[in-house]
Scaffold this motif. Structure first.
Motif, PDB file in Angstrom:
ATOM      1  N   ASP A  54       0.855  -1.187   0.000  1.00 44.86           N
ATOM      2  CA  ASP A  54       0.000   0.000   0.000  1.00 44.86           C
ATOM      3  C   ASP A  54       0.892   1.238   0.000  1.00 44.86           C
ATOM      4  O   ASP A  54       1.348   1.704   1.044  1.00 44.86           O
ATOM      5  CB  ASP A  54      -0.909  -0.011   1.225  1.00 44.86           C
ATOM      6  N   LEU A  55       1.149   1.772  -1.178  1.00 47.69           N
ATOM      7  CA  LEU A  55       2.113   2.862  -1.332  1.00 47.69           C
ATOM      8  C   LEU A  55       1.644   4.163  -0.698  1.00 47.69           C
ATOM      9  O   LEU A  55       2.439   4.913  -0.133  1.00 47.69           O
ATOM     10  CB  LEU A  55       2.401   3.085  -2.818  1.00 47.69           C
ATOM     11  N   ASN A  56       0.356   4.470  -0.812  1.00 47.57           N
ATOM     12  CA  ASN A  56      -0.161   5.740  -0.304  1.00 47.57           C
ATOM     13  C   ASN A  56      -1.002   5.582   0.957  1.00 47.57           C
ATOM     14  O   ASN A  56      -1.663   6.522   1.390  1.00 47.57           O
ATOM     15  CB  ASN A  56      -0.973   6.461  -1.385  1.00 47.57           C
ATOM     16  N   TYR A  57      -0.992   4.381   1.535  1.00 48.72           N
ATOM     17  CA  TYR A  57      -1.675   4.093   2.799  1.00 48.72           C
ATOM     18  C   TYR A  57      -3.153   4.486   2.763  1.00 48.72           C
ATOM     19  O   TYR A  57      -3.683   5.054   3.712  1.00 48.72           O
ATOM     20  CB  TYR A  57      -0.949   4.788   3.961  1.00 48.72           C
ATOM     21  N   ASP A  58      -3.800   4.149   1.627  1.00 55.91           N
ATOM     22  CA  ASP A  58      -5.228   4.445   1.508  1.00 55.91           C
ATOM     23  C   ASP A  58      -6.093   3.212   1.734  1.00 55.91           C
ATOM     24  O   ASP A  58      -7.309   3.250   1.538  1.00 55.91           O
ATOM     25  CB  ASP A  58      -5.536   5.057   0.138  1.00 55.91           C
ATOM     26  N   GLY A  59      -5.485   2.113   2.144  1.00 54.73           N
ATOM     27  CA  GLY A  59      -6.220   0.886   2.421  1.00 54.73           C
ATOM     28  C   GLY A  59      -6.346  -0.052   1.244  1.00 54.73           C
ATOM     29  O   GLY A  59      -6.858  -1.165   1.388  1.00 54.73           O
ATOM     30  N   THR A  60      -5.888   0.372   0.057  1.00 53.85           N
ATOM     31  CA  THR A  60      -5.925  -0.473  -1.141  1.00 53.85           C
ATOM     32  C   THR A  60      -4.515  -0.918  -1.482  1.00 53.85           C
ATOM     33  O   THR A  60      -3.597  -0.097  -1.524  1.00 53.85           O
ATOM     34  CB  THR A  60      -6.517   0.300  -2.328  1.00 53.85           C
ATOM     35  N   LYS A  72      16.206  -2.832  -8.859  1.00 56.56           N
ATOM     36  CA  LYS A  72      15.457  -1.599  -8.647  1.00 56.56           C
ATOM     37  C   LYS A  72      13.970  -1.905  -8.460  1.00 56.56           C
ATOM     38  O   LYS A  72      13.443  -2.890  -8.980  1.00 56.56           O
ATOM     39  CB  LYS A  72      15.618  -0.643  -9.830  1.00 56.56           C
ATOM     40  N   ILE A  73      13.313  -1.020  -7.725  1.00 58.74           N
ATOM     41  CA  ILE A  73      11.871  -1.110  -7.480  1.00 58.74           C
ATOM     42  C   ILE A  73      11.131  -0.175  -8.430  1.00 58.74           C
ATOM     43  O   ILE A  73      11.531   0.980  -8.629  1.00 58.74           O
ATOM     44  CB  ILE A  73      11.534  -0.719  -6.032  1.00 58.74           C
ATOM     45  N   ARG A  74      10.042  -0.680  -9.034  1.00 58.69           N
ATOM     46  CA  ARG A  74       9.085   0.158  -9.752  1.00 58.69           C
ATOM     47  C   ARG A  74       7.764   0.141  -8.972  1.00 58.69           C
ATOM     48  O   ARG A  74       7.364  -0.905  -8.462  1.00 58.69           O
ATOM     49  CB  ARG A  74       8.838  -0.343 -11.175  1.00 58.69           C
ATOM     50  N   THR A  75       7.096   1.275  -8.897  1.00 63.21           N
ATOM     51  CA  THR A  75       5.900   1.396  -8.067  1.00 63.21           C
ATOM     52  C   THR A  75       4.686   1.750  -8.924  1.00 63.21           C
ATOM     53  O   THR A  75       4.751   2.633  -9.778  1.00 63.21           O
ATOM     54  CB  THR A  75       6.112   2.468  -6.984  1.00 63.21           C
ATOM     55  N   PHE A  76       3.573   1.070  -8.638  1.00 60.85           N
ATOM     56  CA  PHE A  76       2.354   1.223  -9.427  1.00 60.85           C
ATOM     57  C   PHE A  76       1.158   1.365  -8.481  1.00 60.85           C
ATOM     58  O   PHE A  76       0.921   0.497  -7.638  1.00 60.85           O
ATOM     59  CB  PHE A  76       2.142   0.006 -10.332  1.00 60.85           C
ATOM     60  N   ILE A  77       0.421   2.448  -8.644  1.00 66.68           N
ATOM     61  CA  ILE A  77      -0.784   2.682  -7.852  1.00 66.68           C
ATOM     62  C   ILE A  77      -1.953   1.917  -8.469  1.00 66.68           C
ATOM     63  O   ILE A  77      -2.152   1.922  -9.690  1.00 66.68           O
ATOM     64  CB  ILE A  77      -1.118   4.183  -7.785  1.00 66.68           C
ATOM     65  N   ASN A  78      -2.717   1.255  -7.614  1.00 59.95           N
ATOM     66  CA  ASN A  78      -3.873   0.478  -8.046  1.00 59.95           C
ATOM     67  C   ASN A  78      -5.072   1.407  -8.233  1.00 59.95           C
ATOM     68  O   ASN A  78      -5.642   1.912  -7.264  1.00 59.95           O
ATOM     69  CB  ASN A  78      -4.181  -0.587  -6.991  1.00 59.95           C
ATOM     70  N   LYS A  79      -5.449   1.639  -9.481  1.00 59.73           N
ATOM     71  CA  LYS A  79      -6.606   2.478  -9.805  1.00 59.73           C
ATOM     72  C   LYS A  79      -7.802   1.638 -10.226  1.00 59.73           C
ATOM     73  O   LYS A  79      -8.831   2.173 -10.667  1.00 59.73           O
ATOM     74  CB  LYS A  79      -6.248   3.438 -10.938  1.00 59.73           C
ATOM     75  N   ASP A 112       1.614  -8.176  11.762  1.00 60.36           N
ATOM     76  CA  ASP A 112       0.147  -8.098  11.813  1.00 60.36           C
ATOM     77  C   ASP A 112      -0.356  -6.692  12.179  1.00 60.36           C
ATOM     78  O   ASP A 112      -1.320  -6.536  12.920  1.00 60.36           O
ATOM     79  CB  ASP A 112      -0.396  -9.130  12.809  1.00 60.36           C
ATOM     80  N   ASP A 113       0.319  -5.661  11.607  1.00 60.38           N
ATOM     81  CA  ASP A 113      -0.120  -4.288  11.868  1.00 60.38           C
ATOM     82  C   ASP A 113      -0.855  -3.692  10.675  1.00 60.38           C
ATOM     83  O   ASP A 113      -1.128  -2.493  10.646  1.00 60.38           O
ATOM     84  CB  ASP A 113       1.061  -3.407  12.260  1.00 60.38           C
ATOM     85  N   GLY A 114      -1.156  -4.526   9.675  1.00 60.80           N
ATOM     86  CA  GLY A 114      -1.891  -4.066   8.510  1.00 60.80           C
ATOM     87  C   GLY A 114      -1.021  -3.455   7.428  1.00 60.80           C
ATOM     88  O   GLY A 114      -1.553  -2.983   6.415  1.00 60.80           O
ATOM     89  N   LYS A 115       0.314  -3.476   7.608  1.00 63.53           N
ATOM     90  CA  LYS A 115       1.227  -2.878   6.635  1.00 63.53           C
ATOM     91  C   LYS A 115       2.248  -3.922   6.183  1.00 63.53           C
ATOM     92  O   LYS A 115       2.836  -4.618   7.010  1.00 63.53           O
ATOM     93  CB  LYS A 115       1.943  -1.668   7.241  1.00 63.53           C
ATOM     94  N   SER A 134       2.995   5.693   7.288  1.00 56.90           N
ATOM     95  CA  SER A 134       1.589   6.014   7.526  1.00 56.90           C
ATOM     96  C   SER A 134       1.134   7.003   6.475  1.00 56.90           C
ATOM     97  O   SER A 134       1.944   7.558   5.720  1.00 56.90           O
ATOM     98  CB  SER A 134       1.387   6.609   8.923  1.00 56.90           C
ATOM     99  N   ALA A 135      -0.171   7.260   6.443  1.00 58.05           N
ATOM    100  CA  ALA A 135      -0.707   8.220   5.489  1.00 58.05           C
ATOM    101  C   ALA A 135      -0.148   9.616   5.732  1.00 58.05           C
ATOM    102  O   ALA A 135       0.054  10.396   4.799  1.00 58.05           O
ATOM    103  CB  ALA A 135      -2.231   8.235   5.564  1.00 58.05           C
ATOM    104  N   SER A 136       0.129   9.942   6.983  1.00 60.18           N
ATOM    105  CA  SER A 136       0.634  11.282   7.293  1.00 60.18           C
ATOM    106  C   SER A 136       2.144  11.392   7.142  1.00 60.18           C
ATOM    107  O   SER A 136       2.664  12.450   6.784  1.00 60.18           O
ATOM    108  CB  SER A 136       0.236  11.672   8.726  1.00 60.18           C
ATOM    109  N   ASN A 137       2.862  10.306   7.399  1.00 60.35           N
ATOM    110  CA  ASN A 137       4.320  10.349   7.360  1.00 60.35           C
ATOM    111  C   ASN A 137       4.918   9.793   6.078  1.00 60.35           C
ATOM    112  O   ASN A 137       6.116   9.929   5.838  1.00 60.35           O
ATOM    113  CB  ASN A 137       4.906   9.585   8.549  1.00 60.35           C
TER     114      ASN A 137
END
Length: 718
Positions: A54-60, A72-79, A112-115, A134-137
């Motif tokens: 969960d890259l942006n910590y939005d629950g998805t 290297k890492i490539r990152t993809f947001i699930n839309k 088991d912290d959801g992340k 986290s979403a804020s940090n």
């Protein structure tokens, strides 16, 4: 142990923004066969490893892809939405991931912290990167690479050994709520089961306390010479033939609440499905499918590794099989997707495609070498791209030229891939081809020279005439008997200002060669040996490796020459102080990082603005565009409104660091390859450091306060 923060890196990038001359520009449209590519500049895939995160910590859950080709890492947001797959490349998150990741990257929420946390290879063992974001940090990792995972082997505690070729399995094997590990023993061909004792010890899953519960889990043995699996074997406990390399995925295929296994082998193309006829506490592999999944069309890719995650957002995990081999990656068919119409614990796989996400990328197989060039004489920059090659099997690669024609305008390019084997160049049997263009015979049209793996150059004359689409034909193989040794990357440019095209040629060894044109404009003449094989004193080869330079010369807004050099380590280094200094040492004025390796570079006025936009290629077969935002100043500018200052920025001996604030600060000096040269702790408000012993070039100075980086500064050692 250290912390690695996305937001810290964002602040770092911001502090350097005054010097950041280029910005990544992924908005350029690219289409092929009338289909618009959704991920044209995602970089290509060679040996991809897929994980949820969960890259942006939005629950998805989003997607990260680690490519073993370049680590290297490539990152993809699930839309996507229900039953719909839609991933968008968001490279900004890639900065957040540790730079120590190597060989394999898998995610698992072990505490088991959801992340999702990260596990990767480190020093023949397994490193843990705990997700504390986290979403804020933003994304923050706590790294434990200095303490690999250990296990109780009965007589001693020692690291869980991992071969660099292996991918282990992280799974709750005994169904008690904590993460266990399954992996092949280093000195043998049987499966070790390392049971996590976290729940048994603490009543929760937040620890990594392992014990070797079974040295031959499943009671099967892999054959050393083939990928055959022998069932119902005796437990040998290691000490036999050395395991060569396998990928392991543990999952419940048949709904009986124990873990079955998918097994891939180093030199074979099939996946073997192993069915556990025992239970979660006492395993026994008693049947196998050597053509898994035989009912859906078997996986057929060299050294397959398997990944289990929900791809189409229906709540059911799907299967991706991808090659784990970096030496034989097929073009655009490295990732096989099987959607699951069954359940997570009782799968029914349906084959969908063998080019998952790759179909939406520019992917030229192994290595991409794009060059700006107006091939159809319409006044707009097109792209001609060489490559290292497309894998043909049996260790054979075939290199080609691809053409991306600019169907847009001089300010808003739109590219169409119109030819994948331009000039039928594959018929020449070359490898690692790199083109350059210039009017070598002074007839008003642009000719072509191609460099290649063996170090030779080949001359293609253009017979089209001025202002006509090019018509190339091979005129001279092994042009002028030039042989620079290995991996020639030529660039045609009037280096000495005598109105004749010279040659600047990069090579494997990390230096740049200059060949002066000793002939005329109409009849060029080059010596077989370079005029200068240490041109500009350029040397980008670190102690461990090769360098693979790719040069491109151009001019800045003051009409002064400047030189871009792509490198194996992933940076594009920018030099000036070239004019009237051809036999001297050029000055590094910038280092442009990329998220790749074996970088080629070409500059041109793509957007009709400042004149030196960049296209660069990388080892995984893709490329990216950098748009020039501002011109280079002739000296390095200080970040503004920052607590630390440094002088001089062009330093020969003593470097001064001043600050107006109090705190416990440390200073790191980092070279262009990312290597920490030294660290100074407890720096004073006024500190002086002698750096006269260090090599000339550009360095970064990082100011740290405890675990956080608070400022970064550039200096140039002269």
């Amino acid at each position: 142990m250290r912390f690695f923060s996305f937001f810290a890196l964002t602040l770092l990038a911001f502090s350097l923004d005054a010097q950041n001359t280029f910005e990544r520009f992924d908005s350029t449209i690219v289409f092929e066969s009338s289909d618009t590519l959704k991920l044209p500049f995602a970089g290509g895939l060679n040996a991809p490893e897929f994980s949820e995160f969960d890259l942006n910590y939005d629950g998805t859950m989003d997607l990260i892809i680690f490519d073993r080709e370049d680590n290297k890492i490539r990152t993809f947001i699930n839309k996507g939405s229900l039953n719909k797959t839609d991933y968008v490349h968001e490279p900004i998150y890639e900065k957040a991931f540790p730079d120590t990741l190597k060989f394999f990257v898998l995610t698992y929420d072990f505490d088991d912290d959801g992340k999702m946390d990260i596990f990767s290879y480190y020093d023949s063992g397994i490193a843990t990167y705990k997700n504390q974001g986290s979403a804020s940090n933003g994304i923050v990792f706590q790294e434990f690479t200095d303490s690999v995972i250990i296990s109780d082997y009965g007589t001693q505690f020692k690291r869980i050994g991992i071969l660099g070729t292996d991918i282990p399995a992280f799974s709750d094997v005994d169904n008690d709520g904590d993460m266990d590990i399954l992996t092949f023993e280093l000195q043998g061909l049987q499966m070790e089961y390392h049971q996590n004792m976290s729940v048994e010890t603490y009543g929760n899953a937040d620890s990594l306390i392992f014990s070797l519960a079974d040295p031959c889990w499943g009671k099967f043995e892999e054959n050393f010479n083939t990928n055959a699996v022998t069932l119902n074997t005796f437990c040998k406990g290691g000490g036999g033939l050395r395991h060569s390399g396998s990928s392991v995925l543990a999952l419940d295929l048949d709904g009986d609440s124990d873990k079955d296994m998918l097994l891939g082998d180093l030199t074979f193309k099939n996946v073997t499905g192993l069915i556990n006829g025992g239970d979660s506490l006492s395993s026994l592999i008693d049947s196998q499918d050597t053509k898994f999944p035989v009912y859906a069309g078997q996986i057929n890719i060299l050294f397959p590794a398997n990944y289990y995650m929900d791809i189409n957002n229906d709540g059911i995990k799907d299967l991706i099989a991808a090659t784990n081999s970096t030496n034989s990656s097929p073009n655009k068919s490295s990732a096989w997707l099987y959607l699951n119409s069954g359940a997570n614990d009782s799968a029914n796989f349906n084959f969908i495609q063998n080019d998952f996400l790759q179909e939406e990328m520019i992917d030229l197989g192994s290595g991409a070498r794009p060059v700006f060039f107006d091939f159809n004489a319409d006044g707009k920059l097109d792209i001609i791209a060489g490559n290292d090659g497309y894998y043909q099997g049996n260790g054979i690669y075939n290199s080609r030229l691809a053409v991306l024609e600019n169907k847009g305008s001089t300010t808003d390019p739109v590219f169409e891939i119109v030819d994948q084997d331009y000039l039928n160049l594959s018929s020449l049997g070359l490898r690692s081809i790199h083109p350059t263009f210039g009017d070598l015979d002074d007839d008003g049209d642009q000719d072509m020279i191609i460099g290649e793996l063996e170090g030779f150059l080949h001359y293609f004359e253009n017979s089209a005439g001025p202002n006509n689409p090019v018509q190339f034909s091979l005129t001279t193989a092994n042009f002028m008997s030039i042989d620079i040794g290995r991996s020639s990357t030529p660039f045609l440019y009037d280096v000495n200002g005598d109105d004749k095209l010279d040659l600047v040629v990069g090579e494997e060894s990390g230096n740049v060669n200059y060949f002066e044109n000793l002939g005329t404009k109409q009849a060029p003449m080059f010596s077989a040996s370079p005029t200068d094989n240490t041109f500009g004193d350029i040397e980008v080869m670190p102690e461990c490796c090769t360098g693979y330079t790719v040069p491109h010369m151009t001019k800045n807004s003051q009409n002064k020459p400047m030189l871009f050099v792509g490198t194996e380590q992933g940076n594009i280094i920018v030099y000036d102080n070239i004019e009237n200094n051809l036999s001297g040492t050029f000055t590094i004025i910038d280092t442009i990082p990329t998220n790749g390796e074996f970088i080629s570079v070409s500059a041109g006025n793509l957007f009709n603005n400042l004149g030196n936009d960049i296209v660069y290629g990388q080892s995984t077969g893709g490329f990216a565009i950098l748009k020039q935002k501002s011109d280079y100043n002739l000296s390095v500018q200080e970040p503004i409104h920052k607590p630390f200052s440094v002088y001089p920025t062009l330093v020969k001996n003593n470097l001064h660091i001043n600050t107006s604030i109090h705190g416990n600060f440390s200073l790191k000096m980092i070279d262009i390859s990312g290597r920490v040269i030294w660290t100074k702790n407890n720096i004073d408000m006024e500190s002086v450091f002698n750096i006269s012993d260090h090599k000339s070039g550009m360095y970064m100075l990082e100011i740290w306060e405890e675990q956080n980086i608070i400022q970064s500064l550039k200096i140039i050692k002269i």
